[in-house]
Scaffold this motif. Structure first.
Motif, mmCIF file in Angstrom:
data_model
loop_
_atom_site.group_PDB
_atom_site.id
_atom_site.type_symbol
_atom_site.label_atom_id
_atom_site.label_comp_id
_atom_site.label_asym_id
_atom_site.label_seq_id
_atom_site.Cartn_x
_atom_site.Cartn_y
_atom_site.Cartn_z
ATOM 1 N N LYS A 34 0.833 -1.185 0.000
ATOM 2 C CA LYS A 34 0.000 0.000 0.000
ATOM 3 C C LYS A 34 0.876 1.246 0.000
ATOM 4 C CE LYS A 34 -2.798 -0.044 3.423
ATOM 5 N NZ LYS A 34 -3.868 -0.054 4.420
ATOM 6 N N PHE A 35 0.346 2.296 -0.606
ATOM 7 C CA PHE A 35 1.007 3.591 -0.605
ATOM 8 C C PHE A 35 0.821 4.206 0.773
ATOM 9 C CE2 PHE A 35 0.847 8.193 -1.265
ATOM 10 C CZ PHE A 35 2.095 8.379 -1.820
ATOM 11 N N ASN A 36 1.898 4.379 1.507
ATOM 12 C CA ASN A 36 1.811 4.860 2.871
ATOM 13 C C ASN A 36 2.619 6.156 2.992
ATOM 14 O OD1 ASN A 36 1.662 5.232 5.604
ATOM 15 N ND2 ASN A 36 2.232 3.133 6.128
ATOM 16 N N ILE A 37 1.924 7.283 3.050
ATOM 17 C CA ILE A 37 2.583 8.584 3.090
ATOM 18 C C ILE A 37 3.391 8.751 4.381
ATOM 19 C CG2 ILE A 37 0.633 9.840 4.066
ATOM 20 C CD1 ILE A 37 2.881 11.187 1.330
ATOM 21 N N LYS A 38 2.913 8.176 5.475
ATOM 22 C CA LYS A 38 3.635 8.284 6.742
ATOM 23 C C LYS A 38 5.003 7.620 6.644
ATOM 24 C CE LYS A 38 3.234 7.252 11.631
ATOM 25 N NZ LYS A 38 2.459 6.604 12.673
ATOM 26 N N ARG A 39 5.050 6.456 6.014
ATOM 27 C CA ARG A 39 6.328 5.755 5.856
ATOM 28 C C ARG A 39 7.278 6.518 4.944
ATOM 29 N NH1 ARG A 39 6.718 -0.673 5.246
ATOM 30 N NH2 ARG A 39 8.855 -0.102 4.849
ATOM 31 N N ILE A 40 6.734 7.138 3.902
ATOM 32 C CA ILE A 40 7.572 7.902 2.981
ATOM 33 C C ILE A 40 8.167 9.111 3.689
ATOM 34 C CG2 ILE A 40 7.539 9.325 0.896
ATOM 35 C CD1 ILE A 40 5.437 7.349 -0.194
ATOM 36 N N LEU A 41 7.337 9.837 4.454
ATOM 37 C CA LEU A 41 7.832 10.998 5.192
ATOM 38 C C LEU A 41 8.847 10.593 6.250
ATOM 39 C CD1 LEU A 41 4.572 13.078 5.591
ATOM 40 C CD2 LEU A 41 6.496 13.521 4.055
ATOM 41 N N GLN A 42 8.618 9.471 6.901
ATOM 42 C CA GLN A 42 9.568 8.982 7.895
ATOM 43 C C GLN A 42 10.891 8.615 7.234
ATOM 44 O OE1 GLN A 42 8.382 5.378 9.871
ATOM 45 N NE2 GLN A 42 9.744 5.728 11.602
ATOM 46 N N PHE A 43 10.830 8.000 6.064
ATOM 47 C CA PHE A 43 12.046 7.644 5.333
ATOM 48 C C PHE A 43 12.831 8.898 4.953
ATOM 49 C CE2 PHE A 43 14.093 7.114 1.176
ATOM 50 C CZ PHE A 43 15.045 6.167 1.522
ATOM 51 N N LEU A 44 12.135 9.936 4.442
ATOM 52 C CA LEU A 44 12.818 11.176 4.073
ATOM 53 C C LEU A 44 13.423 11.857 5.297
ATOM 54 C CD1 LEU A 44 10.378 12.652 1.412
ATOM 55 C CD2 LEU A 44 12.629 11.642 1.032
ATOM 56 N N TYR A 45 12.700 11.842 6.409
ATOM 57 C CA TYR A 45 13.208 12.425 7.640
ATOM 58 C C TYR A 45 14.496 11.712 8.075
ATOM 59 C CZ TYR A 45 13.585 13.450 12.608
ATOM 60 O OH TYR A 45 14.049 13.796 13.841
ATOM 61 N N LEU A 46 14.472 10.396 8.093
ATOM 62 C CA LEU A 46 15.652 9.636 8.487
ATOM 63 C C LEU A 46 16.803 9.840 7.507
ATOM 64 C CD1 LEU A 46 14.037 6.301 9.715
ATOM 65 C CD2 LEU A 46 15.078 8.112 11.103
ATOM 66 N N LYS A 47 16.476 9.983 6.245
ATOM 67 C CA LYS A 47 17.504 10.231 5.224
ATOM 68 C C LYS A 47 18.223 11.554 5.494
ATOM 69 C CE LYS A 47 18.983 8.826 1.115
ATOM 70 N NZ LYS A 47 19.853 7.688 0.995
ATOM 71 N N VAL A 48 17.449 12.581 5.859
ATOM 72 C CA VAL A 48 18.044 13.890 6.142
ATOM 73 C C VAL A 48 18.858 13.830 7.435
ATOM 74 C CG1 VAL A 48 17.513 16.275 6.767
ATOM 75 C CG2 VAL A 48 16.316 15.193 4.894
ATOM 76 N N ILE A 49 18.331 13.194 8.455
ATOM 77 C CA ILE A 49 19.015 13.119 9.754
ATOM 78 C C ILE A 49 20.341 12.370 9.632
ATOM 79 C CG2 ILE A 49 18.843 12.143 12.086
ATOM 80 C CD1 ILE A 49 17.180 14.644 11.631
ATOM 81 N N ARG A 50 20.374 11.371 8.787
ATOM 82 C CA ARG A 50 21.569 10.520 8.686
ATOM 83 C C ARG A 50 22.550 10.969 7.603
ATOM 84 N NH1 ARG A 50 18.225 4.908 9.249
ATOM 85 N NH2 ARG A 50 17.756 5.141 11.448
ATOM 86 N N LEU A 51 22.357 12.151 7.033
ATOM 87 C CA LEU A 51 23.310 12.640 6.039
ATOM 88 C C LEU A 51 24.674 12.800 6.692
ATOM 89 C CD1 LEU A 51 21.278 15.334 4.084
ATOM 90 C CD2 LEU A 51 21.968 13.094 3.290
ATOM 91 N N ASN A 52 25.684 12.233 6.083
ATOM 92 C CA ASN A 52 27.026 12.242 6.640
ATOM 93 C C ASN A 52 27.840 13.335 5.965
ATOM 94 O OD1 ASN A 52 29.212 11.539 8.138
ATOM 95 N ND2 ASN A 52 29.717 9.724 6.930
ATOM 96 N N ASP A 53 27.591 14.577 6.374
ATOM 97 C CA ASP A 53 28.288 15.719 5.787
ATOM 98 C C ASP A 53 28.271 16.859 6.800
ATOM 99 O OD1 ASP A 53 29.735 16.878 3.769
ATOM 100 O OD2 ASP A 53 28.212 16.550 2.241
ATOM 101 N N THR A 54 28.989 17.911 6.504
ATOM 102 C CA THR A 54 29.007 19.052 7.414
ATOM 103 C C THR A 54 27.668 19.783 7.346
ATOM 104 O OG1 THR A 54 29.870 20.592 5.768
ATOM 105 C CG2 THR A 54 31.484 19.337 7.050
#
Length: 115
Positions: free
Chosen positions: A8-28
């Motif tokens: 199923k298309f789950n917008i909550k999971r997509i937003l959570q994935f994007l949030y985690l992607k931003v938080i875990r960016l390994n850069d300055t």
């Protein structure tokens, strides 16, 4: 036998994935902020679907974070586009010292070229 189900298309999971992607960016923080700024800057312009490519190119050119630039381009989705246009008309009216209601009516009727 294993049953195959559709995901199923789950917008909550997509937003959570994007949030985690931003938080875990390994850069300055500077490179991440620059990447987001580039993405948002490109998203404001009508790039007709090429915004992702432009944002990655400029992020590469300016040594910014490319993933953050891609995420920044998501600001230019169809939900926010009217806000950008309305803000542009309001800012233009403010800079030109014109009543914003008059400017909105001129833009709405297409008579802004003669004003």
């Amino acid at each position: 036998m294993k049953k195959i189900t559709k995901k199923k298309f789950n917008i909550k999971r997509i937003l959570q994935f994007l949030y985690l992607k931003v938080i875990r960016l390994n850069d300055t923080p500077h490179k991440i902020a620059l990447g987001v700024a580039i993405g948002v800057f490109i998203a404001v312009f009508p790039t007709f679907g090429l915004g992702f490519i432009f944002s990655v190119f400029f992020a590469w050119l300016l040594s910014a974070n490319k993933a953050a630039a891609l995420i920044g381009t998501l600001v230019g989705n169809p939900l926010f586009t009217p806000l950008f246009w309305g803000g542009s008309v309001f800012l233009g009216a403010l800079l030109l010292d014109v009543d914003s209601a008059t400017m909105f009516n001129l833009v709405k009727t297409g008579m802004y070229k003669d004003a």
